[in-house]
Structures are given as C-alpha cells and as structure tokens.
Design a protein around this motif. Structure first.
Motif, PDB file in Angstrom:
ATOM      1  N   SER A  15       0.811  -1.089   0.169  1.00 42.12           N
ATOM      2  CA  SER A  15      -0.035  -0.531   0.247  1.00 42.12           C
ATOM      3  C   SER A  15       1.141   1.213   0.022  1.00 42.12           C
ATOM      4  N   LEU A  16       1.566   0.758   0.971  1.00 45.16           N
ATOM      5  CA  LEU A  16       2.497   2.286   1.064  1.00 45.16           C
ATOM      6  C   LEU A  16       3.252   2.660  -0.671  1.00 45.16           C
ATOM      7  N   ALA A  17       4.192   1.055  -1.034  1.00 43.53           N
ATOM      8  CA  ALA A  17       4.912   1.231  -1.934  1.00 43.53           C
ATOM      9  C   ALA A  17       3.583   2.487  -3.538  1.00 43.53           C
ATOM     10  N   ALA A  18       2.680   1.853  -3.834  1.00 46.60           N
ATOM     11  CA  ALA A  18       1.535   1.811  -4.375  1.00 46.60           C
ATOM     12  C   ALA A  18       0.663   3.689  -4.132  1.00 46.60           C
ATOM     13  N   THR A  61      10.209   6.274  -0.053  1.00 47.23           N
ATOM     14  CA  THR A  61       9.612   7.220  -1.251  1.00 47.23           C
ATOM     15  C   THR A  61       8.423   8.194  -1.120  1.00 47.23           C
ATOM     16  N   LEU A  62       7.362   7.713   0.389  1.00 45.94           N
ATOM     17  CA  LEU A  62       6.229   8.286   0.347  1.00 45.94           C
ATOM     18  C   LEU A  62       6.927   9.820   1.450  1.00 45.94           C
ATOM     19  N   VAL A 104      14.330   7.727   5.376  1.00 42.69           N
ATOM     20  CA  VAL A 104      13.457   8.254   5.979  1.00 42.69           C
ATOM     21  C   VAL A 104      13.814   9.341   7.237  1.00 42.69           C
ATOM     22  N   GLY A 105      15.099   9.306   7.271  1.00 42.55           N
ATOM     23  CA  GLY A 105      15.997  10.379   8.490  1.00 42.55           C
ATOM     24  C   GLY A 105      15.535   9.746   9.739  1.00 42.55           C
TER      25      GLY A 105
END
Length: 153
Positions: A15-18, A61-62, A104-105
């Motif tokens: 879901s996050l990748a999409a 990515t997000l 992401v840090g």
C-alpha cells in the motif's frame, strides 16, 4: 473501522509503495491509518525480512516524517534484526534497508548495531560489491554511526 486495521506487513508495504508511486502526500488519511496499524505491537514479528525492507523503502518514497512513524520504524527494526531474519537478507537487501532508513531520516541504534554485526561476517563480506559499500557507507554517515571496526572492514 478502516480495512487497514486488518493489514499485515506485506499489505502495508504494498500500500505504501503504491501510494508513493501515485504521489499521495505523506499526511494523507490513508497513510495516517497505515502508520497507526504499523505501530501495533508485534505486528511485524515473523514477517519476511524482505517485506520489511520494502516497507521502509515505501516510507522513504512517501517522504514520511520520522517523528510520526517512529513507533512503526522501531517495530520494523526489532523485527528485521532478529538474527534469523537479518541473516536471511543478502547484500542488496541490507544495503537497501540501511539506505531506506537513512532516507526516512530515522536513526535506530539497534538496527545499526545489528546490521554492522551482520555486515562484518566473513560470508557477507565475501560477496559485497562496490555498490553495496557505497549505499552502506552513505547510510552509516547519514546516521552518524561511528563504529570504527565496521568502517575499517
């Protein structure tokens, strides 16, 4: 309730990748619901380590904020660093994992120490390539990791 409340690691990662590919903002309601689900205690226990790597890559990515995702990132770090899990990851996977955490840090001392131990094993070092070294060193620098034994290796 949200259907997200039934998701496990693979569904959360997909879901996050999409959502990232679609350009959905990190503060979207669906992303928020996924962050709550991902912070559930023990949700990632026994999850395939490669799915966990993909999950952190999706977060990178997000462009999520480490503060909001800290509980989930801690859960992922704990699950992926179980010895059997971490040792199932190849050189690309470990490099990708560290790189994604760096993007992401979020600095997980536990993840860094356990990954360093994995990287310094003879079997791992025997198959390491320059691209892995570049990703790993960049990620360690981003995290301000100062393990001189690892850097000497």
């Amino acid at each position: 309730g949200h259907i997200v409340e039934t998701f496990f690691a693979a569904e959360i990662a997909q879901s996050l990748a999409a959502l990232g590919r679609l350009g959905v903002p990190a503060d979207d309601d669906l992303v928020e619901a996924l962050s709550v689900r991902a912070a559930t205690e023990g949700i990632f226990k026994g999850t395939d380590a490669r799915n966990l790597v993909e999950l952190v890559q999706g977060l990178a990515t997000l462009g999520v904020t480490p503060a909001k995702w800290a509980p989930a990132l801690d859960q992922i770090a704990q699950a992926v660093t179980v010895q059997a899990q971490l040792y199932s990851l190849n050189q690309d996977d470990v490099a990708d994992l560290l790189e994604a955490y760096g993007k992401v840090g979020y600095r997980s001392e536990w993840l860094l120490v356990r990954s360093a131990a994995r990287i310094m094993t003879p079997v791992f070092l025997a198959r390491i390539a320059p691209r892995h070294v570049a990703k790993i060193v960049t990620a360690l620098a981003t995290a301000h990791f100062r393990d001189t034994a690892l850097l000497d290796t």
